[in-house]
Enzyme design. Sequence first.
Site, PDB file in Angstrom:
ATOM      1  N   ASP A  68       0.865  -1.174   0.000  1.00 21.33           N
ATOM      2  CA  ASP A  68       0.000   0.000   0.000  1.00 21.33           C
ATOM      3  C   ASP A  68       0.904   1.226   0.000  1.00 21.33           C
ATOM      4  OD1 ASP A  68      -2.570   0.983  -0.206  1.00 21.33           O
ATOM      5  OD2 ASP A  68      -2.769   1.339   1.929  1.00 21.33           O
ATOM      6  N   THR A  69       0.514   2.238  -0.779  1.00 24.72           N
ATOM      7  CA  THR A  69       1.355   3.422  -0.950  1.00 24.72           C
ATOM      8  C   THR A  69       0.550   4.678  -0.719  1.00 24.72           C
ATOM      9  OG1 THR A  69       2.807   2.348  -2.557  1.00 24.72           O
ATOM     10  CG2 THR A  69       2.714   4.736  -2.637  1.00 24.72           C
TER      11      THR A  69
END
Length: 204
Positions: A68-69
Amino acid sequence: MELVFVTNNPGKLREINNILGDNFRLLSLADIGFEGEIPEIHPTLEENASAKAFYIYDRFLKDCFADDTGLEVEALNNRPGVYSARFAGKDETGGITSLEEQTAANIDKLLGMLEGKKSRKARFRTVISLIMRGKELRFEGIVNGAIITKRRGSGGFGYDPVFIPEGSELTFAEMDLAEKNRISHRARAFRKLVDYLSGIPDLM
Ligand code: IMP
């Protein structure tokens, strides 16, 4: 050794497959017969990455990892962060219809909120959650930089046209992909994952 990458993004899958080499058989969600959407409802990148990985681990009992970014902007108390993809809001009544529109609206909102702010410091942060035999390990990759006032460049995706990484004069959208991949948050996190996996003796 088989490892599931919890993603529906073929580009990401190709990228990591390339780095991993022949020691691993990387499986996509399609490869394991999963077609649904995994909810991303948590307030931090860490929790979201973990939840995605455990969602698949709990159902398939296969070793897996998820990422996840987010873009974390200092003057906005690290927002949009985990909400980066939908920062400008997705209008259920039909306001925003395409990814391009969403991206444009996200950047407009970001630039608007930064008007008149002293600090334009920002960073991209990627968190990877790896679940092996039920145990979780996390890896993080960060690239520091700043948000400029106007879009520059046509490469990349997301916030790339307004993000200049530290030490560069170019935005991510002005760099060629190889250069971005050399320094990006995602590449840094994935290199840590790959280094870890490469060091596990019985995988080789
Ligand atoms: P994801 O977790 O990789 O899907 O990223 C979530 C959101 O962060 C994306 O929809 C983009 O808005 C933003 N983002 C992630 N990585 C990048 C990048 O490398 N450049 C620009 N925006 C990014």
